[in-house]
Design a protein around this motif. Structure first.
Motif, PDB file in Angstrom:
ATOM      1  N   ALA A 249     -23.202  36.102 123.673  1.00 27.03           N
ATOM      2  CA  ALA A 249     -24.691  36.486 123.462  1.00 27.03           C
ATOM      3  C   ALA A 249     -25.324  35.651 124.164  1.00 27.03           C
ATOM      4  O   ALA A 249     -26.333  36.603 124.745  1.00 27.03           O
TER       5      ALA A 249
ATOM      6  N   LEU B 213     -29.430  39.327 116.978  1.00 27.89           N
ATOM      7  CA  LEU B 213     -29.463  39.022 118.245  1.00 27.89           C
ATOM      8  C   LEU B 213     -30.871  39.840 118.674  1.00 27.89           C
ATOM      9  O   LEU B 213     -31.530  39.362 119.914  1.00 27.89           O
TER      10      LEU B 213
ATOM     11  N   SER C 177     -26.871  35.206 115.040  1.00 28.29           N
ATOM     12  CA  SER C 177     -27.490  36.160 115.767  1.00 28.29           C
ATOM     13  C   SER C 177     -26.456  36.331 117.181  1.00 28.29           C
ATOM     14  O   SER C 177     -27.308  36.579 118.087  1.00 28.29           O
ATOM     15  N   THR C 178     -25.395  36.470 117.155  1.00 35.46           N
ATOM     16  CA  THR C 178     -24.611  36.720 118.247  1.00 35.46           C
ATOM     17  C   THR C 178     -24.511  38.278 118.510  1.00 35.46           C
ATOM     18  O   THR C 178     -24.079  38.838 119.584  1.00 35.46           O
ATOM     19  N   ALA C 179     -25.002  38.956 117.307  1.00 35.91           N
ATOM     20  CA  ALA C 179     -24.898  40.516 117.454  1.00 35.91           C
ATOM     21  C   ALA C 179     -25.924  41.106 116.575  1.00 35.91           C
ATOM     22  O   ALA C 179     -26.734  40.333 115.808  1.00 35.91           O
TER      23      ALA C 179
ATOM     24  N   ARG D  86     -25.795  37.691 127.377  1.00 40.84           N
ATOM     25  CA  ARG D  86     -26.587  39.065 127.284  1.00 40.84           C
ATOM     26  C   ARG D  86     -28.056  38.596 127.278  1.00 40.84           C
ATOM     27  O   ARG D  86     -28.927  39.571 127.769  1.00 40.84           O
TER      28      ARG D  86
ATOM     29  N   ASN E 232     -18.237  33.872 120.878  1.00 34.96           N
ATOM     30  CA  ASN E 232     -19.401  34.913 120.396  1.00 34.96           C
ATOM     31  C   ASN E 232     -20.363  34.230 120.852  1.00 34.96           C
ATOM     32  O   ASN E 232     -21.417  35.070 121.170  1.00 34.96           O
TER      33      ASN E 232
END
Length: 258
Positions: free
Chosen positions: A47, A21, A15-17, A50, A43
């Protein structure tokens, strides 16, 4: 309709992108305490920056049995688990060796198996839980250039259906989500050549959909937020009568009535 996940503990793998995410953000905005996951600390930290301070992170490679054990030791209980971790790699069947098949199986299927084994019993004891698997429209429309990927996604959908039966009557639901072509970072990288020719990412995505997924009814790539909205709903108390289902966010790509 208001989704309130206050007091719920949630894990989103990979779930880092991208879709992962977006799901983590949606769960956190609904009030859940969210743990994100990625393979590298860099990473995960990016995240977290963000997403903000309401989310925690675990840098663990869940494609291995050891990684799953490490995560469970650190995080022994969740109310919501979203098995989003996955890879894809376009490759002709006759050039796809055992290592590629095994890599897709270990990344796309086995983490969900291990985390279900670890977390579903606790959900059942507490009488409430949500486990989600990110499948794909490719689970039904097996792509000729990624047969290995399609097979792994079919396995995810089958796993979710079987687990839903196993958890019947416990208050725990298990479902899979079938995204169609979605504008994630991975897809953006795949479309990089077209954008280099002067097209916008959206235009390149629409061209890809027309060429590769002509049955699409929205005629464009979905956004990660559109997929995340389905996940947040399924993770909520509002979806208590939905289990064992494969829910489509595919833009109408799969050509059957469901």
């Amino acid at each position: 309709m208001k989704i309130d996940l206050s007091g719920k503990r949630a894990l989103v793998t990979g779930s880092t992108a991208g879709i992962g995410l977006a799901i983590a953000r949606g769960l956190a905005e609904a009030g859940a305490s969210v743990v994100i996951n990625g393979r590298t600390k860099a990473n995960v930290d990016e995240a977290l920056a963000r997403l903000g301070s309401v989310v925690r992170g675990r840098a663990i490679d869940l494609s291995t049995a050891e990684g799953a054990r490490d995560l469970v030791a650190l995080e022994p209980a969740f109310d919501i688990v979203v098995n989003n971790l996955g890879i894809f790699q376009p490759q002709d069947f006759f050039a796809t060796d055992d290592a590629i098949w095994d890599r897709h199986w270990q990344v796309n299927v086995m983490p969900g198996v291990r985390l279900a084994r670890a977390y579903l019993p606790g959900m059942a004891e507490r009488g409430w839980g949500r486990m989600l698997f990110l499948g794909s429209e490719s689970a039904f429309n097996i792509p000729a250039d990624m047969i290995h990927y399609g097979v792994s996604k079919t396995a995810d959908v089958a796993l979710a259906r079987g687990l839903a039966k196993r958890m019947a009557g416990t208050g725990v639901t298990v479902n899979s989500i079938l995204p169609g072509p979605t504008l994630s970072e991975g897809v953006a990288q795949m479309l990089k050549a077209q954008t280099a020719g002067g097209k916008s990412l959206e235009e390149a995505g629409a061209d890809f959909v027309r060429a590769q997924r002509p049955s699409s009814l929205i005629r464009r790539l979905a956004s990660v937020e559109e997929v995340a909205s389905m996940a947040v709903y399924l993770a909520s108390p509002l979806a208590s009568a939905t289990t064992g289902a494969a829910l489509r966010v595919d833009g109408g790509v799969i050509d059957f009535i469901s």
